[in-house]
Design an enzyme around this catalytic site. Sequence first.
Site, short mmCIF file in Angstrom:
data_model
loop_
_atom_site.label_atom_id
_atom_site.label_comp_id
_atom_site.label_asym_id
_atom_site.label_seq_id
_atom_site.Cartn_x
_atom_site.Cartn_y
_atom_site.Cartn_z
N CYS A 1 0.81 -1.22 0.00
CA CYS A 1 0.00 0.00 0.00
C CYS A 1 0.85 1.27 0.00
O CYS A 1 0.33 2.35 -0.29
CB CYS A 1 -0.95 0.01 1.19
SG CYS A 1 -2.01 -1.43 1.25
N HIS B 1 -3.37 7.26 3.24
CA HIS B 1 -3.80 6.00 2.62
C HIS B 1 -5.17 5.63 3.18
O HIS B 1 -5.40 5.68 4.39
CB HIS B 1 -2.76 4.93 2.92
CG HIS B 1 -3.20 3.54 2.54
ND1 HIS B 1 -3.80 3.27 1.34
CD2 HIS B 1 -3.14 2.37 3.22
CE1 HIS B 1 -4.09 1.98 1.29
NE2 HIS B 1 -3.70 1.41 2.41
N ASN C 1 -10.32 0.01 0.49
CA ASN C 1 -8.86 0.12 0.47
C ASN C 1 -8.36 -0.45 -0.87
O ASN C 1 -8.44 -1.65 -1.10
CB ASN C 1 -8.28 -0.67 1.65
CG ASN C 1 -6.77 -0.67 1.69
OD1 ASN C 1 -6.10 -0.21 0.76
ND2 ASN C 1 -6.21 -1.18 2.77
N1 COA Z 1 -18.32 -8.28 9.93
C1 COA Z 1 -18.77 -8.52 11.17
N2 COA Z 1 -17.95 -8.85 12.20
C2 COA Z 1 -16.64 -8.92 11.92
C3 COA Z 1 -16.13 -8.69 10.65
C4 COA Z 1 -17.02 -8.37 9.64
N3 COA Z 1 -16.62 -8.11 8.38
N4 COA Z 1 -14.78 -8.84 10.70
C5 COA Z 1 -14.48 -9.15 11.97
N5 COA Z 1 -15.59 -9.21 12.72
C6 COA Z 1 -15.72 -9.49 14.12
C7 COA Z 1 -14.56 -10.26 14.69
O1 COA Z 1 -14.72 -11.63 14.44
C8 COA Z 1 -14.62 -9.92 16.16
O2 COA Z 1 -15.59 -10.71 16.77
P1 COA Z 1 -15.31 -11.36 18.22
O3 COA Z 1 -15.11 -10.17 19.13
O4 COA Z 1 -16.57 -12.12 18.46
O5 COA Z 1 -14.09 -12.18 18.04
C9 COA Z 1 -15.15 -8.50 16.16
O6 COA Z 1 -15.73 -8.28 14.87
C10 COA Z 1 -14.09 -7.44 16.43
O7 COA Z 1 -12.94 -7.75 15.67
P2 COA Z 1 -11.66 -6.86 15.76
O8 COA Z 1 -10.61 -7.50 14.93
O9 COA Z 1 -11.36 -6.52 17.17
O10 COA Z 1 -12.19 -5.52 15.07
P3 COA Z 1 -11.42 -4.19 14.91
O11 COA Z 1 -12.18 -3.11 15.58
O12 COA Z 1 -9.96 -4.32 15.20
O13 COA Z 1 -11.56 -3.95 13.34
C11 COA Z 1 -10.30 -4.14 11.31
C12 COA Z 1 -11.01 -4.89 12.44
C13 COA Z 1 -9.73 -5.15 10.36
C14 COA Z 1 -11.33 -3.28 10.62
C15 COA Z 1 -9.20 -3.25 11.93
O14 COA Z 1 -8.41 -4.00 12.80
C16 COA Z 1 -8.33 -2.62 10.89
O15 COA Z 1 -8.76 -1.84 10.07
N6 COA Z 1 -7.01 -2.92 10.93
C17 COA Z 1 -6.08 -2.38 9.97
C18 COA Z 1 -6.26 -3.11 8.68
C19 COA Z 1 -5.61 -2.42 7.53
O16 COA Z 1 -5.51 -1.24 7.49
N7 COA Z 1 -5.16 -3.22 6.57
C20 COA Z 1 -4.64 -2.77 5.37
C21 COA Z 1 -3.25 -2.30 5.49
S1 COA Z 1 -2.71 -1.54 4.02
#
Ligand code: COA
Length: 310
Positions: free
Chosen positions: A112, A235, A265
Amino acid sequence: MNAGFIGIGKCVPPQVVTNADLEKRMDTTDEWIRTRTGIEQRHIADENTDSSDLAYQAAVNAIEDAGIQPEDIGLILVATVTPDLPFPSVSAMIQDRLGAKHAAAMDVSAACAGFMYGVVTAKQFVESGAYRYVLVVGVEKLSKIMDWEDRGTAVLFGDGAGAAVIGKVSEGRGILSFELGADGSGGKHLFQDRYIQMNGREVFKFAVRQMGESAESVIEKAGLTKEDVDYLIPHQANMRIMEASRERLGLPPEKMSKTIHKYGNTSAASIPISLVDDVADGKVKDDDVIVLVGFGGGLTWGGLCIKWGR
Ligand code: COA
């Protein structure tokens, strides 16, 4: 002599996949996706469209915007982690299609942050006098490496391309400073085997810290302060990460680019796509000081401070 942006262009495939569409395919909700990420929809390419097709169209638009001919380009750099093939490179493919017969061609792999790496590389070649114009494209067809059964990643990404022609700009304008960096020890948090694998929480923490640090670093290297910054283009990975960078710079919401709701993204394409939309909407104007910051798999990061205009 300052290198800067003399033309920009983008291309997104026509098909839109909304959060409601994803609700039908996997165990997720529009509400979860919006509140956790800011994404409302993404564009997804069909099976007959690959990265080179999106890159080509974005490049055509950028070259037209620059008012130059493909023959004028000395080097093509395509930032992508989703090339059509391991080789030939996407850059060589579009070199032929564009008729850029005097251009060298290579792809850049920095996930990215790839567009940042491409622009900084282009700047060196332009300012050394080696090439008059360098075409930089950020392109991804991430849909082909996404596991559509994995709700943790499938809801986040989209396809698209953004391009820029880098060349000499007028006195006082152009790229004022840059920063590039990498920390390979974090590679395990975001990588591709068959599909994208991600430790979302670790990437989130890294991104919040690194985007803020990179933004502050390029502002300082440009000899400026936060008060001098007119606009931030982070980004577009997650609205909450973007907001953290904005707050760290003390900018009001309207001074930060937000296109994630439309495109998701798009990895290497997200920053140039945002730039095209923001210039078209009048949010980025001549002589504005803008800061671009990106991060991604590697882990890698990059930032630019630019005085906008040719
Ligand atoms: N829909 C519904 N629930 C979802 C889900 C979805 N698409 N994806 C994950 N969940 C659930 C998880 O299973 C978890 O459930 P649990 O608590 O029962 O285990 C819950 O939602 C919370 O998950 P968590 O990982 O703590 O959420 P978060 O607030 O950290 O958000 C991301 C997840 C991926 C959105 C976040 O971590 C993020 O954006 N990270 C950076 C990713 C990124 O930028 N990547 C690209 C880099 S270039």
